[in-house]
Scaffold this motif. Structure first.
Motif, PDB file in Angstrom:
ATOM      1  N   ASP A 102       0.834  -1.269  -0.050  1.00 18.14           N
ATOM      2  CA  ASP A 102      -0.129   0.050   0.008  1.00 18.14           C
ATOM      3  C   ASP A 102       1.005   1.369  -0.029  1.00 18.14           C
ATOM      4  O   ASP A 102       0.404   2.267  -0.322  1.00 18.14           O
ATOM      5  CB  ASP A 102      -1.079   0.076   1.237  1.00 18.14           C
ATOM      6  N   THR A 103       2.032   1.117   0.172  1.00 17.44           N
ATOM      7  CA  THR A 103       2.946   2.316   0.351  1.00 17.44           C
ATOM      8  C   THR A 103       3.992   2.410  -0.774  1.00 17.44           C
ATOM      9  O   THR A 103       4.932   1.680  -0.543  1.00 17.44           O
ATOM     10  CB  THR A 103       3.822   2.273   1.780  1.00 17.44           C
ATOM     11  N   GLY A 104       3.775   3.317  -1.648  1.00 17.80           N
ATOM     12  CA  GLY A 104       4.833   3.581  -2.767  1.00 17.80           C
ATOM     13  C   GLY A 104       5.028   2.128  -3.543  1.00 17.80           C
ATOM     14  O   GLY A 104       4.112   1.146  -3.318  1.00 17.80           O
ATOM     15  N   ASN A 105       6.062   2.155  -4.344  1.00 14.72           N
ATOM     16  CA  ASN A 105       6.270   0.650  -5.225  1.00 14.72           C
ATOM     17  C   ASN A 105       6.762  -0.544  -4.062  1.00 14.72           C
ATOM     18  O   ASN A 105       7.427  -0.218  -3.358  1.00 14.72           O
ATOM     19  CB  ASN A 105       7.337   0.903  -6.101  1.00 14.72           C
ATOM     20  N   PRO A 106       6.005  -1.493  -4.204  1.00 10.39           N
ATOM     21  CA  PRO A 106       6.326  -2.701  -3.424  1.00 10.39           C
ATOM     22  C   PRO A 106       8.008  -2.984  -3.467  1.00 10.39           C
ATOM     23  O   PRO A 106       8.650  -3.281  -4.527  1.00 10.39           O
ATOM     24  CB  PRO A 106       5.433  -3.853  -3.822  1.00 10.39           C
ATOM     25  N   VAL A 107       8.574  -3.384  -2.351  1.00  9.72           N
ATOM     26  CA  VAL A 107       9.851  -3.554  -2.362  1.00  9.72           C
ATOM     27  C   VAL A 107      10.148  -5.079  -1.831  1.00  9.72           C
ATOM     28  O   VAL A 107      11.400  -5.659  -1.948  1.00  9.72           O
ATOM     29  CB  VAL A 107      10.810  -2.521  -1.741  1.00  9.72           C
ATOM     30  N   GLN A 108       9.094  -5.611  -1.142  1.00  9.18           N
ATOM     31  CA  GLN A 108       9.432  -6.913  -0.349  1.00  9.18           C
ATOM     32  C   GLN A 108       9.676  -7.926  -1.712  1.00  9.18           C
ATOM     33  O   GLN A 108       8.576  -7.858  -2.436  1.00  9.18           O
ATOM     34  CB  GLN A 108       8.280  -7.285   0.269  1.00  9.18           C
ATOM     35  N   GLU A 109      10.656  -8.714  -1.550  1.00  5.15           N
ATOM     36  CA  GLU A 109      10.833  -9.802  -2.294  1.00  5.15           C
ATOM     37  C   GLU A 109      10.410 -11.129  -1.696  1.00  5.15           C
ATOM     38  O   GLU A 109      10.894 -11.291  -0.646  1.00  5.15           O
ATOM     39  CB  GLU A 109      12.134  -9.662  -3.094  1.00  5.15           C
ATOM     40  N   TRP A 110      10.228 -12.274  -2.525  1.00  2.00           N
ATOM     41  CA  TRP A 110       9.942 -13.467  -2.385  1.00  2.00           C
ATOM     42  C   TRP A 110      10.790 -14.329  -3.118  1.00  2.00           C
ATOM     43  O   TRP A 110      10.925 -14.313  -4.293  1.00  2.00           O
ATOM     44  CB  TRP A 110       8.528 -13.670  -2.695  1.00  2.00           C
ATOM     45  N   SER A 111      10.955 -15.674  -2.440  1.00  2.00           N
ATOM     46  CA  SER A 111      11.359 -16.899  -3.443  1.00  2.00           C
ATOM     47  C   SER A 111      10.777 -18.029  -2.948  1.00  2.00           C
ATOM     48  O   SER A 111      10.273 -18.078  -1.715  1.00  2.00           O
ATOM     49  CB  SER A 111      12.748 -17.030  -3.545  1.00  2.00           C
ATOM     50  N   TYR A 112      10.439 -19.167  -3.716  1.00  3.58           N
ATOM     51  CA  TYR A 112      10.162 -20.280  -3.248  1.00  3.58           C
ATOM     52  C   TYR A 112      11.032 -21.534  -3.441  1.00  3.58           C
ATOM     53  O   TYR A 112      11.942 -21.412  -4.232  1.00  3.58           O
ATOM     54  CB  TYR A 112       8.827 -20.686  -4.282  1.00  3.58           C
ATOM     55  N   GLY A 113      10.907 -22.426  -2.641  1.00  3.65           N
ATOM     56  CA  GLY A 113      11.725 -23.588  -2.499  1.00  3.65           C
ATOM     57  C   GLY A 113      11.136 -24.855  -3.145  1.00  3.65           C
ATOM     58  O   GLY A 113       9.945 -25.050  -2.846  1.00  3.65           O
ATOM     59  N   TYR A 114      11.789 -25.551  -3.807  1.00  6.78           N
ATOM     60  CA  TYR A 114      11.274 -26.661  -4.601  1.00  6.78           C
ATOM     61  C   TYR A 114      12.297 -27.676  -4.598  1.00  6.78           C
ATOM     62  O   TYR A 114      13.827 -27.285  -4.495  1.00  6.78           O
ATOM     63  CB  TYR A 114      11.042 -26.221  -5.892  1.00  6.78           C
ATOM     64  N   ARG A 115      12.207 -28.774  -5.095  1.00  7.06           N
ATOM     65  CA  ARG A 115      13.075 -29.910  -5.798  1.00  7.06           C
ATOM     66  C   ARG A 115      12.728 -30.390  -6.983  1.00  7.06           C
ATOM     67  O   ARG A 115      11.474 -30.441  -7.302  1.00  7.06           O
ATOM     68  CB  ARG A 115      13.012 -31.232  -4.573  1.00  7.06           C
ATOM     69  N   THR A 116      13.672 -30.651  -7.797  1.00  9.20           N
ATOM     70  CA  THR A 116      13.490 -30.938  -9.180  1.00  9.20           C
ATOM     71  C   THR A 116      13.251 -32.351  -9.405  1.00  9.20           C
ATOM     72  O   THR A 116      14.375 -33.056  -9.037  1.00  9.20           O
ATOM     73  CB  THR A 116      14.719 -30.450 -10.306  1.00  9.20           C
TER      74      THR A 116
END
Length: 238
Positions: A102-116
């Motif tokens: 809700d505040t300016g451009n979002p800066v929080q980043e995410w990543s997901y964990g996986y196994r191939t």
């Protein structure tokens, strides 16, 4: 041997009830590490998708603060998630994420964990790429830096390389040993870990302004350094 890997995702929306949507991947994209996806890579399980927990910074020892349903839609992998607002962590992350969105451009980043579980090497766009055909997504996390072709950010996915397989696979064993007492690591092991941590910190600190340098160093402290502790397994005291 299966190993943990990480990539970026983008949270699209989150409401007052803690429900949100995230885009995990565009299947046709080739990311900056030469990976792309086959249709069905995320939706191969019965029911057309899979459940994954939400945890902070890929910390497997932390209590999950939510969960999400990972599926494919219109050429993309998506996750519909719900934060557990009955827990303190869920409420805190809800407030933090709402504020960020809700505040300016979002800066929080995410990543997901996986196994191939299944992949193949193919030639795409005049270069060799890894086509991910079947993935086991087991968690996604808010992090300081993610990894993905559309975000252009940095992350810890490089730890998937064969040279680091021992680091990742032994982390659980080391954590169990440390729970019995930190004195189980010998002086040789401690020095080895300190040297590696310092070298990584110096390498990361050379980029960006002061704020960026602090963020990069914190990334080392929270994520990379923990994984590198596995190198001391051979120095554990009996």
């Amino acid at each position: 041997m299966l190993r943990n890997e990480y990539k970026a995702l983008q949270v699209k929306d989150i409401d007052s009830a803690g429900k949100g949507k995230a885009q995990i991947a565009v299947l046709s994209d080739i990311d900056n590490e030469g990976d792309t996806y086959e249709k069905g890579a995320f939706s191969w399980k019965s029911g057309g998708g899979q459940w994954a927990f939400m945890i902070p910074a890929h910390d497997k020892q932390a209590m999950p603060f939510g969960k999400g349903w990972v599926y494919e839609e219109k050429g993309a992998a998506m996750a519909d998630f719900t934060l557990n607002l009955q827990t303190q962590a869920g409420r805190e992350w809800h407030e933090a994420l709402k504020f960020d969105l809700d505040t300016g451009n979002p800066v929080q980043e995410w990543s997901y964990g996986y196994r191939t579980l299944d992949s193949a090497k193919e030639i795409r766009e005049n270069r060799q790429v890894r086509v991910l055909k079947q993935l086991d997504v087991y968690e996604f996390s808010p992090v300081l830096r993610g990894m993905g072709s559309r975000t252009g950010t940095l992350g810890i996915k490089s730890l998937k390389d064969d040279a680091f397989t021992g680091l990742i696979s032994g982390l659980d064993e080391l954590a169990a040993a440390l729970a019995e007492g930190p004195d189980r690591i010998s002086e040789t092991g401690r020095k080895q870990l300190a040297d590696i941590h310092m070298a990584l910190g110096k390498a990361l600190a050379g980029n960006g302004d002061e704020a960026e340098q602090k963020a990069q160093q914190l990334l080392v402290d929270q994520v990379v350094a923990q994984s590198l502790m596995t190198l001391s397994r051979r120095h554990l005291r009996p």
